[in-house]
Design a protein around this motif. Structure first.
Motif, PDB file in Angstrom:
ATOM      1  N   HIS A 104     -32.329 -40.404  33.829  1.00 57.59           N
ATOM      2  CA  HIS A 104     -31.346 -41.674  34.165  1.00 57.59           C
ATOM      3  C   HIS A 104     -30.471 -41.539  35.514  1.00 57.59           C
ATOM      4  O   HIS A 104     -29.557 -42.784  35.809  1.00 57.59           O
ATOM      5  CB  HIS A 104     -30.509 -41.378  32.436  1.00 57.59           C
ATOM      6  CG  HIS A 104     -30.784 -41.893  31.180  1.00 57.59           C
ATOM      7  ND1 HIS A 104     -31.785 -43.046  30.761  1.00 57.59           N
ATOM      8  CD2 HIS A 104     -30.935 -41.488  30.023  1.00 57.59           C
ATOM      9  CE1 HIS A 104     -31.623 -43.502  30.089  1.00 57.59           C
ATOM     10  NE2 HIS A 104     -31.885 -42.291  29.834  1.00 57.59           N
ATOM     11  N   ASN A 131     -30.924 -47.417  34.256  1.00 59.17           N
ATOM     12  CA  ASN A 131     -31.748 -46.761  32.193  1.00 59.17           C
ATOM     13  C   ASN A 131     -32.974 -46.950  32.312  1.00 59.17           C
ATOM     14  O   ASN A 131     -33.863 -47.385  33.707  1.00 59.17           O
ATOM     15  CB  ASN A 131     -31.175 -49.014  31.530  1.00 59.17           C
ATOM     16  CG  ASN A 131     -30.069 -48.805  31.482  1.00 59.17           C
ATOM     17  OD1 ASN A 131     -29.530 -48.740  30.451  1.00 59.17           O
ATOM     18  ND2 ASN A 131     -29.840 -50.314  31.281  1.00 59.17           N
ATOM     19  N   THR A 174     -36.259 -44.883  38.055  1.00 57.80           N
ATOM     20  CA  THR A 174     -36.657 -43.537  37.185  1.00 57.80           C
ATOM     21  C   THR A 174     -38.273 -43.484  36.977  1.00 57.80           C
ATOM     22  O   THR A 174     -38.814 -44.244  36.886  1.00 57.80           O
ATOM     23  CB  THR A 174     -35.960 -44.135  35.934  1.00 57.80           C
ATOM     24  OG1 THR A 174     -36.532 -45.387  35.564  1.00 57.80           O
ATOM     25  CG2 THR A 174     -34.485 -44.458  35.833  1.00 57.80           C
ATOM     26  N   TYR A 187     -25.919 -44.945  35.768  1.00 52.68           N
ATOM     27  CA  TYR A 187     -27.094 -44.676  35.707  1.00 52.68           C
ATOM     28  C   TYR A 187     -27.549 -45.415  35.387  1.00 52.68           C
ATOM     29  O   TYR A 187     -27.377 -47.312  35.468  1.00 52.68           O
ATOM     30  CB  TYR A 187     -26.657 -43.655  34.400  1.00 52.68           C
ATOM     31  CG  TYR A 187     -26.586 -44.664  32.965  1.00 52.68           C
ATOM     32  CD1 TYR A 187     -27.432 -44.906  32.550  1.00 52.68           C
ATOM     33  CD2 TYR A 187     -25.183 -44.976  33.341  1.00 52.68           C
ATOM     34  CE1 TYR A 187     -27.672 -46.096  31.408  1.00 52.68           C
ATOM     35  CE2 TYR A 187     -25.572 -46.646  31.417  1.00 52.68           C
ATOM     36  CZ  TYR A 187     -26.171 -46.221  31.379  1.00 52.68           C
ATOM     37  OH  TYR A 187     -26.105 -47.354  30.764  1.00 52.68           O
TER      38      TYR A 187
END
Length: 229
Positions: A8, A51, A57, A49
């Protein structure tokens, strides 16, 4: 998947005793908070962070089964319903959402180019619109469709009363995705203390498009305990 922190892209900034967690929404990543974070780190410990599913990501980590409901996307649990209903205005009819999902499926790049200005509030010359276009387009199209369907088809009105922690609801005057009526509905139906402030800003991402307006309001609310007013 590697460690949760790595997956994350978790960053812990600042060294204050109080912790602030900044969670981003659909089509963005932690960079949406770039204007706010510098104003927080001297006073608070700040956690940002990405998602799962955000373009930053690893898309291989996105589990379509796990994220097929809001349980896998806890950031959305405070939202109310997007679809209009009897005595409730969420801002969208089912035909609107069907057309949105079809557009994502048929030509994702074209949809991003049209969706970003509408959501942010501006034209493609706007730096904020270009920034949102970048993070939105970085999402893999099938993941973007899955997340959009989860968000826009969900209805959490029946459990709003279970949210008993104090809630500060900050709303743009003009927001295509979330009309003022939704913030008013939340304020009336949350289970704990809540407060609404309508900011003189346009668009769904005012922290990105109108930071000079939004940052002082956010800082004031972060430092305010509405339970003692």
């Amino acid at each position: 998947m590697g460690s949760i922190r790595q997956a994350h892209n978790v960053k812990v900034l600042g060294a204050g005793d109080q912790v602030i967690v900044l969670a981003h929404g659909f089509g963005t990543d932690q960079s949406v908070w770039k204007h706010l974070v510098p104003h927080l780190v001297d006073e608070f410990k700040v956690i940002v962070y990405d998602n799962m599913g955000a373009g930053t990501t690893n898309p291989d980590y996105f589990d379509f089964n796990r994220y097929s409901g809001l349980e896998g996307n806890l950031k959305f649990l405070i939202n109310s319903r997007y679809l209009n209903d009897v005595e409730y205005y969420g801002g969208f009819e089912q035909d609107d959402l069907d057309q949105l999902f079809q557009a994502i499926q048929s030509n994702y790049k074209s949809w991003c180019a049209g969706f970003a200005p509408l959501i942010v509030g501006g034209d493609m010359e706007s730096v904020a619109v270009q920034e949102f276009s970048r993070t939105l387009f970085n999402m893999r199209p099938d993941i973007a469709l899955s997340v959009a369907q989860i968000i826009f088809q969900s209805d959490m009105r029946s459990i709003l009363h279970m949210a008993t922690v104090p809630c500060h609801i900050l709303q743009s005057t003009k927001d295509l995705a979330v009309p003022v009526a939704v913030s008013e509905y939340l304020n009336q139906h949350l289970g704990g203390e809540s407060i609404v402030e309508i900011m003189p800003s346009d668009g769904h991402l005012p922290q990105l498009s109108s930071p000079d307006v939004v940052i002082p309001v956010l800082l004031r609310h972060i430092r305010c305990d509405i339970t003692r007013q």
